[in-house]
Design a protein around this motif. Structure first.
Motif, PDB file in Angstrom:
ATOM      1  N   LEU A  39      20.792 -61.960 -37.278  1.00  0.00           N
ATOM      2  CA  LEU A  39      21.391 -62.226 -35.922  1.00  0.00           C
ATOM      3  C   LEU A  39      20.739 -60.828 -34.951  1.00  0.00           C
ATOM      4  O   LEU A  39      20.086 -60.926 -33.941  1.00  0.00           O
ATOM      5  CB  LEU A  39      22.985 -62.021 -35.969  1.00  0.00           C
ATOM      6  N   GLN A  40      20.802 -59.761 -35.666  1.00  0.00           N
ATOM      7  CA  GLN A  40      20.440 -58.550 -34.779  1.00  0.00           C
ATOM      8  C   GLN A  40      18.909 -58.571 -34.425  1.00  0.00           C
ATOM      9  O   GLN A  40      18.485 -58.438 -33.329  1.00  0.00           O
ATOM     10  CB  GLN A  40      20.800 -57.195 -35.672  1.00  0.00           C
ATOM     11  N   GLN A  41      18.072 -59.175 -35.254  1.00  0.00           N
ATOM     12  CA  GLN A  41      16.638 -59.248 -35.052  1.00  0.00           C
ATOM     13  C   GLN A  41      16.337 -60.320 -34.120  1.00  0.00           C
ATOM     14  O   GLN A  41      15.522 -59.891 -33.165  1.00  0.00           O
ATOM     15  CB  GLN A  41      16.036 -59.526 -36.393  1.00  0.00           C
ATOM     16  N   LYS A  42      17.239 -61.235 -34.012  1.00  0.00           N
ATOM     17  CA  LYS A  42      16.739 -62.240 -33.096  1.00  0.00           C
ATOM     18  C   LYS A  42      17.317 -61.864 -31.827  1.00  0.00           C
ATOM     19  O   LYS A  42      16.719 -62.059 -30.697  1.00  0.00           O
ATOM     20  CB  LYS A  42      17.688 -63.523 -33.310  1.00  0.00           C
ATOM     21  N   LEU A  43      18.489 -61.189 -31.546  1.00  0.00           N
ATOM     22  CA  LEU A  43      19.051 -60.673 -30.294  1.00  0.00           C
ATOM     23  C   LEU A  43      18.096 -59.550 -29.809  1.00  0.00           C
ATOM     24  O   LEU A  43      17.780 -59.592 -28.592  1.00  0.00           O
ATOM     25  CB  LEU A  43      20.301 -59.767 -30.495  1.00  0.00           C
ATOM     26  N   ASN A  44      17.356 -58.689 -30.631  1.00  0.00           N
ATOM     27  CA  ASN A  44      16.286 -57.898 -30.219  1.00  0.00           C
ATOM     28  C   ASN A  44      15.031 -58.567 -29.770  1.00  0.00           C
ATOM     29  O   ASN A  44      14.524 -57.763 -28.715  1.00  0.00           O
ATOM     30  CB  ASN A  44      15.831 -56.761 -31.468  1.00  0.00           C
ATOM     31  N   ARG A  45      14.742 -59.429 -30.147  1.00  0.00           N
ATOM     32  CA  ARG A  45      13.749 -60.372 -29.604  1.00  0.00           C
ATOM     33  C   ARG A  45      13.969 -60.864 -28.247  1.00  0.00           C
ATOM     34  O   ARG A  45      12.950 -61.547 -27.750  1.00  0.00           O
ATOM     35  CB  ARG A  45      13.161 -61.473 -30.695  1.00  0.00           C
ATOM     36  N   ASN A  46      14.994 -60.696 -28.049  1.00  0.00           N
ATOM     37  CA  ASN A  46      15.551 -61.347 -26.734  1.00  0.00           C
ATOM     38  C   ASN A  46      16.011 -60.186 -25.746  1.00  0.00           C
ATOM     39  O   ASN A  46      16.517 -60.457 -24.677  1.00  0.00           O
ATOM     40  CB  ASN A  46      16.638 -62.279 -26.749  1.00  0.00           C
ATOM     41  N   GLY A  47      15.271 -58.887 -26.007  1.00  0.00           N
ATOM     42  CA  GLY A  47      15.278 -57.979 -25.234  1.00  0.00           C
ATOM     43  C   GLY A  47      16.617 -56.739 -25.335  1.00  0.00           C
ATOM     44  O   GLY A  47      16.679 -56.035 -24.527  1.00  0.00           O
ATOM     45  N   TYR A  48      17.305 -57.078 -26.376  1.00  0.00           N
ATOM     46  CA  TYR A  48      18.309 -56.065 -26.822  1.00  0.00           C
ATOM     47  C   TYR A  48      17.550 -54.948 -27.685  1.00  0.00           C
ATOM     48  O   TYR A  48      16.606 -55.116 -28.300  1.00  0.00           O
ATOM     49  CB  TYR A  48      19.405 -56.771 -27.544  1.00  0.00           C
ATOM     50  N   SER A  49      18.492 -53.919 -27.799  1.00  0.00           N
ATOM     51  CA  SER A  49      17.918 -52.713 -28.666  1.00  0.00           C
ATOM     52  C   SER A  49      18.899 -52.353 -29.796  1.00  0.00           C
ATOM     53  O   SER A  49      19.516 -51.199 -29.379  1.00  0.00           O
ATOM     54  CB  SER A  49      17.554 -51.551 -27.770  1.00  0.00           C
ATOM     55  N   LEU A  50      19.271 -53.111 -30.600  1.00  0.00           N
ATOM     56  CA  LEU A  50      20.247 -52.956 -31.548  1.00  0.00           C
ATOM     57  C   LEU A  50      19.611 -52.370 -32.845  1.00  0.00           C
ATOM     58  O   LEU A  50      18.563 -52.617 -33.503  1.00  0.00           O
ATOM     59  CB  LEU A  50      20.991 -54.319 -32.206  1.00  0.00           C
ATOM     60  N   ASP A  51      20.469 -51.525 -33.544  1.00  0.00           N
ATOM     61  CA  ASP A  51      20.159 -50.877 -34.790  1.00  0.00           C
ATOM     62  C   ASP A  51      20.235 -52.167 -35.825  1.00  0.00           C
ATOM     63  O   ASP A  51      21.065 -52.848 -35.897  1.00  0.00           O
ATOM     64  CB  ASP A  51      20.865 -49.854 -35.282  1.00  0.00           C
ATOM     65  N   GLU A  52      19.194 -52.399 -36.389  1.00  0.00           N
ATOM     66  CA  GLU A  52      19.012 -53.667 -37.557  1.00  0.00           C
ATOM     67  C   GLU A  52      19.472 -52.907 -38.717  1.00  0.00           C
ATOM     68  O   GLU A  52      18.987 -52.831 -39.632  1.00  0.00           O
ATOM     69  CB  GLU A  52      17.774 -54.008 -37.453  1.00  0.00           C
ATOM     70  N   ASP A  53      21.037 -52.790 -38.838  1.00  0.00           N
ATOM     71  CA  ASP A  53      21.491 -52.544 -40.237  1.00  0.00           C
ATOM     72  C   ASP A  53      22.545 -53.190 -40.755  1.00  0.00           C
ATOM     73  O   ASP A  53      23.253 -52.977 -41.761  1.00  0.00           O
ATOM     74  CB  ASP A  53      22.516 -51.189 -39.642  1.00  0.00           C
ATOM     75  N   GLY A  54      22.537 -54.713 -40.055  1.00  0.00           N
ATOM     76  CA  GLY A  54      23.411 -55.526 -40.781  1.00  0.00           C
ATOM     77  C   GLY A  54      24.729 -55.590 -40.873  1.00  0.00           C
ATOM     78  O   GLY A  54      25.526 -55.939 -41.472  1.00  0.00           O
ATOM     79  N   VAL A  55      25.311 -54.453 -39.649  1.00  0.00           N
ATOM     80  CA  VAL A  55      26.597 -54.469 -39.408  1.00  0.00           C
ATOM     81  C   VAL A  55      26.913 -55.120 -38.070  1.00  0.00           C
ATOM     82  O   VAL A  55      26.332 -54.474 -37.326  1.00  0.00           O
ATOM     83  CB  VAL A  55      26.970 -52.979 -39.605  1.00  0.00           C
ATOM     84  N   PHE A  56      28.017 -55.895 -38.088  1.00  0.00           N
ATOM     85  CA  PHE A  56      28.315 -56.497 -36.704  1.00  0.00           C
ATOM     86  C   PHE A  56      29.586 -55.459 -36.028  1.00  0.00           C
ATOM     87  O   PHE A  56      30.579 -55.836 -36.394  1.00  0.00           O
ATOM     88  CB  PHE A  56      28.956 -58.038 -37.082  1.00  0.00           C
ATOM     89  N   GLY A  57      28.904 -54.602 -35.654  1.00  0.00           N
ATOM     90  CA  GLY A  57      29.711 -53.555 -34.950  1.00  0.00           C
ATOM     91  C   GLY A  57      29.983 -53.874 -33.281  1.00  0.00           C
ATOM     92  O   GLY A  57      29.522 -55.031 -32.742  1.00  0.00           O
ATOM     93  N   SER A  58      30.342 -53.045 -32.569  1.00  0.00           N
ATOM     94  CA  SER A  58      30.631 -53.106 -31.070  1.00  0.00           C
ATOM     95  C   SER A  58      29.519 -53.205 -30.317  1.00  0.00           C
ATOM     96  O   SER A  58      29.437 -54.051 -29.390  1.00  0.00           O
ATOM     97  CB  SER A  58      31.562 -51.918 -30.705  1.00  0.00           C
ATOM     98  N   ASN A  59      28.190 -52.650 -30.791  1.00  0.00           N
ATOM     99  CA  ASN A  59      26.900 -52.907 -30.082  1.00  0.00           C
ATOM    100  C   ASN A  59      26.521 -54.339 -30.223  1.00  0.00           C
ATOM    101  O   ASN A  59      26.288 -54.691 -29.205  1.00  0.00           O
ATOM    102  CB  ASN A  59      26.060 -51.958 -30.285  1.00  0.00           C
ATOM    103  N   THR A  60      26.847 -54.605 -31.353  1.00  0.00           N
ATOM    104  CA  THR A  60      26.050 -56.409 -31.735  1.00  0.00           C
ATOM    105  C   THR A  60      27.074 -57.111 -30.939  1.00  0.00           C
ATOM    106  O   THR A  60      26.490 -57.997 -30.433  1.00  0.00           O
ATOM    107  CB  THR A  60      26.278 -56.427 -32.998  1.00  0.00           C
ATOM    108  N   TYR A  61      28.434 -56.673 -31.213  1.00  0.00           N
ATOM    109  CA  TYR A  61      29.446 -57.778 -30.462  1.00  0.00           C
ATOM    110  C   TYR A  61      29.161 -57.926 -29.051  1.00  0.00           C
ATOM    111  O   TYR A  61      29.289 -58.922 -28.397  1.00  0.00           O
ATOM    112  CB  TYR A  61      30.798 -57.226 -30.549  1.00  0.00           C
TER     113      TYR A  61
END
Length: 365
Positions: free
Chosen positions: A17-39
């Motif tokens: 999920l994080q990788q797909k979001l990052n490919r859509n312009g987001y800058s998430l840490d790809e750590d496999g944790v659904f935290g507040s930033n991913t939310y």
């Protein structure tokens, strides 16, 4: 059916999920944790794509992400992405294979690893046994007591005064015999005994002085033991302080090497994310601009030839090999040189050969 995700989940699906979001312009840490930033990123994505804004990644959100995200599967020559040029697709494909630290990062990490070879061992006291022996002598010593029969000084005086007493007694007897025509008398016996007794009395009067002398010798002996113990203790403390300083210096070097490697890795990772975002945006822009008319060929570009080892990486490797030599691990230094020899320039190989020669070893590069 796609895996439903929400805040608090962890694992590979969250990473996807994080990788797909990052490919859509987001800058998430790809750590496999659904935290507040991913939310917050999910909420923003749902809002921008007219989806139910609930922060839950279900079939609808997964479907949208899979449609808008550039495919991450390898380019095999059979895949064709409509509207994206070969160059953009190839760059994107290489980036989507994942972040790979450069050899400069690997070499910097090797510097930290090599420092384990020169890590100070456990502290070993050079004075432990001697200090223990002195401590036993000090703590186990008997209290002072005076035994004249064991005092060499008293025995010497006793022998001297006894001899002088006998001599005085004989002189007195001789003198008395001369006065009486050679005949012994009770007076002579008494006088001679008194002469002898005077010397014995003098010896007795010396006893307090002899006892005091013995006490002083006893105390001086104990003081010498204490002084020696204190002196060795000070040396022990100085040695231990130097050991702690060596430990602190080693730890500082180890932490600094780790920080240097991590700083370099983080800089490369940030650059990687920036390039991934750039080519993702470029692919999306090309798709929109093409109107579905133009298509890439799907052919993968030739694998890029690896460049020569960078000067930073070469310097880090030489530092690591030097540490291995200091730690007596020549084999590890040789293995490291062989691992990177195909990437080394002639000048870099020459420096490595010199490093080995300076440490009494040879290396065939």
């Amino acid at each position: 059916m796609a895996t439903k995700l929400w805040r608090g989940n962890t694992g590979s699906s969250v990473l996807d999920l994080q990788q797909k979001l990052n490919r859509n312009g987001y800058s998430l840490d790809e750590d496999g944790v659904f935290g507040s930033n991913t939310y917050n990123a999910v909420l923003d994505y749902q809002r921008k794509n007219n989806l139910a804004v609930d922060g839950v990644v279900g079939d609808e959100t997964w479907g949208s992400l899979n449609r808008t995200t550039v495919p991450s599967r390898p380019t095999t020559g059979k895949d064709v992405l409509t509207g994206v040029s070969d160059e953009t697709y190839d760059k994107l494909h290489r980036l989507e294979e994942g972040f790979k630290p450069s050899e400069a990062v690997e070499a910097a990490r090797e510097v930290q690893n090599s420092l384990e070879s020169v890590r100070p061992g456990e502290y070993r006291s050079s004075f432990k046994e001697e200090l223990a022996r002195l401590y036993e002598q000090i703590s186990g010593g008997k209290d002072f007591s005076y035994d004249a029969g064991q005092d060499a000084q008293y025995l010497n005086y006793a022998h001297l005064y006894a001899r002088r007493g006998r001599e005085a007694m004989e002189d007195t007897l001789g003198t008395a015999a001369g006065l009486t025509g050679g005949y012994a008398s009770s007076y002579a016996q008494t006088a001679s005994q008194q002469a002898y007794g005077r010397y014995m009395q003098e010896l007795a009067e010396l006893m307090p002085e002899l006892e005091q002398s013995a006490r002083q010798q006893y105390e001086a002996s104990r003081q010498r033991l204490t002084d020696q113990y204190d002196w060795l203790s000070q040396r022990e403390q100085a040695d231990y302080k130097r050991y702690l300083q060596e430990q602190e210096a080693w730890q500082a070097d180890y932490d600094r090497a780790g920080k240097e490697a991590e700083t370099l890795r983080q800089a490369e990772y940030n650059d990687y994310k920036l390039r991934l975002q750039h080519y993702t945006s470029m692919a999306n822009a090309e798709q929109k601009a093409s109107g579905g008319v133009r298509a890439n060929t799907g052919a993968a570009a030739a694998e890029e030839k690896k460049a020569s080892l960078s000067s930073a990486a070469a310097q880090s490797l030489q530092r690591a090999m030097s540490n291995y030599f200091k730690g007596g691990e020549t084999a590890r230094a040789a293995a490291l040189a062989q691992q990177y020899r195909d990437r080394m320039t002639p000048a870099q190989k020459q420096k490595v050969r010199k490093l080995f020669a300076d440490n009494g070893a040879q290396i065939d590069l």
